[in-house]
Motif scaffolding. Structure first.
Motif, PDB file in Angstrom:
ATOM      1  N   PHE A 293      41.797   6.235  41.684  1.00 55.40           N
ATOM      2  CA  PHE A 293      41.610   4.803  41.875  1.00 55.40           C
ATOM      3  C   PHE A 293      42.148   4.346  43.222  1.00 55.40           C
ATOM      4  O   PHE A 293      42.967   5.009  43.854  1.00 55.40           O
ATOM      5  CB  PHE A 293      42.201   3.998  40.710  1.00 55.40           C
ATOM      6  N   PHE A 294      41.662   3.206  43.637  1.00 50.72           N
ATOM      7  CA  PHE A 294      42.044   2.603  44.896  1.00 50.72           C
ATOM      8  C   PHE A 294      42.327   1.128  44.655  1.00 50.72           C
ATOM      9  O   PHE A 294      42.179   0.610  43.545  1.00 50.72           O
ATOM     10  CB  PHE A 294      40.915   2.772  45.942  1.00 50.72           C
ATOM     11  N   VAL A 295      42.760   0.432  45.691  1.00 48.90           N
ATOM     12  CA  VAL A 295      42.850  -1.025  45.699  1.00 48.90           C
ATOM     13  C   VAL A 295      41.988  -1.505  46.853  1.00 48.90           C
ATOM     14  O   VAL A 295      41.983  -0.917  47.942  1.00 48.90           O
ATOM     15  CB  VAL A 295      44.308  -1.497  45.862  1.00 48.90           C
ATOM     16  N   LEU A 296      41.216  -2.556  46.628  1.00 47.74           N
ATOM     17  CA  LEU A 296      40.329  -3.066  47.664  1.00 47.74           C
ATOM     18  C   LEU A 296      41.079  -3.299  48.984  1.00 47.74           C
ATOM     19  O   LEU A 296      42.221  -3.768  48.989  1.00 47.74           O
ATOM     20  CB  LEU A 296      39.699  -4.385  47.227  1.00 47.74           C
ATOM     21  N   PRO A 297      40.470  -2.979  50.112  1.00 46.94           N
ATOM     22  CA  PRO A 297      41.098  -3.256  51.406  1.00 46.94           C
ATOM     23  C   PRO A 297      41.394  -4.743  51.576  1.00 46.94           C
ATOM     24  O   PRO A 297      40.697  -5.612  51.039  1.00 46.94           O
ATOM     25  CB  PRO A 297      40.033  -2.789  52.409  1.00 46.94           C
ATOM     26  N   LEU A 298      42.422  -5.009  52.355  1.00 37.69           N
ATOM     27  CA  LEU A 298      42.887  -6.373  52.593  1.00 37.69           C
ATOM     28  C   LEU A 298      41.754  -7.292  53.040  1.00 37.69           C
ATOM     29  O   LEU A 298      41.684  -8.459  52.624  1.00 37.69           O
ATOM     30  CB  LEU A 298      43.995  -6.347  53.655  1.00 37.69           C
TER      31      LEU A 298
END
Length: 314
Positions: free
Chosen positions: A123-128
């Motif tokens: 999983f990732f977190v959306l880029p800023l």
């Protein structure tokens, strides 16, 4: 150094948190946060699983822990070979054993949907650059609603102008994951302040160190690493200290660290007048969306004490 309690004017008590010494990797500066822990919250990687992709824009998560509430991290997304890649627009609260369908997810790459094997997920977190827009789109239908913004970000990074986030997250993963090795996750750390190119980028607080450790790579490499990679400065030669003796060198290093800490704190934004909008609740936990004063994001509070926070520059 402690300036967290002046970040927002809101009925949220941030005074119990302590800031550590800043660390820097290129354009990305990270300030560790230590503070009060809230036990019993299920961590996102070991306890929370993506069950299946039901269709374009609809994903199903499962809290597999036998006990404990899961806080679904804000803007978490999943990459899996051969299936649609999605990201959520909002954080969420899930009880032990609960399976929940999210039908307002953003498709970040068109592909064939289906069931996923847990061993194949990361999983990732959306880029800023995409987070404020994604938060605005919470609760709104439309699987392609973020494609235009993803395309603009790709074009900014001289990649094909398409709504395919994997062009950044997968193809540039080797470059982005360098931030994980260049910055040190400290024992007991449960949060961080992030600055990109000397500007405030975000505040992340987790319920406990285990939760934050599982969020460390997605936050450092993807949520903030993409913007930092784009703003990477040219390397310059180090300037040596010119002092006489070891004692003088130690004293100068101490002064340099203090000057650096003061400089980083000067990058903090002015205290923001923000609005809190309650999104959902579970027992005494309340999930709020924060907007106003150039700041946005979400936080989870329990009796006005923060349990989780993901706030970033709008």
């Amino acid at each position: 150094m402690n300036r967290l309690d002046t970040l927002v004017h809101a009925p949220v008590d941030l005074s119990g948190y302590r800031l550590g010494a800043p660390q820097q990797a290129g354009a990305l500066t990270m300030v560790p946060i230590h503070g009060p822990e809230r036990p019993g919250i299920v961590p996102p990687r070991s306890g929370l699983k993506l069950n299946r992709v039901v269709g374009y824009g609809s994903v199903e998560l499962h809290n597999g822990a036998p006990a404990g509430v899961a806080i679904v991290p804000l803007h978490i997304g999943y990459i899996q070979e051969g299936a649609q890649n999605h990201a959520l627009c909002s954080a969420a609260l899930m009880g032990a054993g609960q399976t929940r369908l999210f039908d307002d997810a953003c498709c970040v790459q068109a592909a064939q949907g289906g069931y996923l094997e847990a061993r194949d997920q990361w999983f990732f977190v959306l880029p800023l650059e995409l987070r404020a827009r994604a938060l605005e789109l919470r609760g709104k239908p439309g699987y392609s609603k973020l494609w235009q913004d993803i395309s603009a970000v790709n074009a900014c990074y001289r990649l094909p102008a398409r709504g395919h986030l994997e062009q950044l997250l997968t193809r540039k993963r080797a470059v982005l994951t360098q931030f994980r090795s260049r910055l040190e996750l400290l024992p007991g750390q449960l949060g961080a302040l992030f600055f990109v190119d000397r500007k405030f980028a975000g505040l992340e607080i987790a319920p406990d160190p285990r939760y934050f450790a599982e969020m460390w790579m997605p936050l450092v490499c993807f949520a903030y690493g993409v913007a930092a990679w784009h703003a990477e400065p040219e390397r310059t030669a180090a300037e040596p200290f010119e002092v006489d003796g070891l004692a003088a060198l130690r004293a100068e290093l101490t002064r340099a660290r203090e000057r650096r800490a003061d400089e980083v704190l000067s990058w903090m934004p002015a205290p923001a007048q923000v609005r809190l909008t309650e999104e959902e609740r579970y027992l005494d936990l309340r999930l709020h969306t924060v907007t106003g004063g150039g700041l946005t994001g979400q936080l989870v509070v329990e009796h006005d004490r923060p349990v989780y926070a993901s706030l970033f520059a709008a």
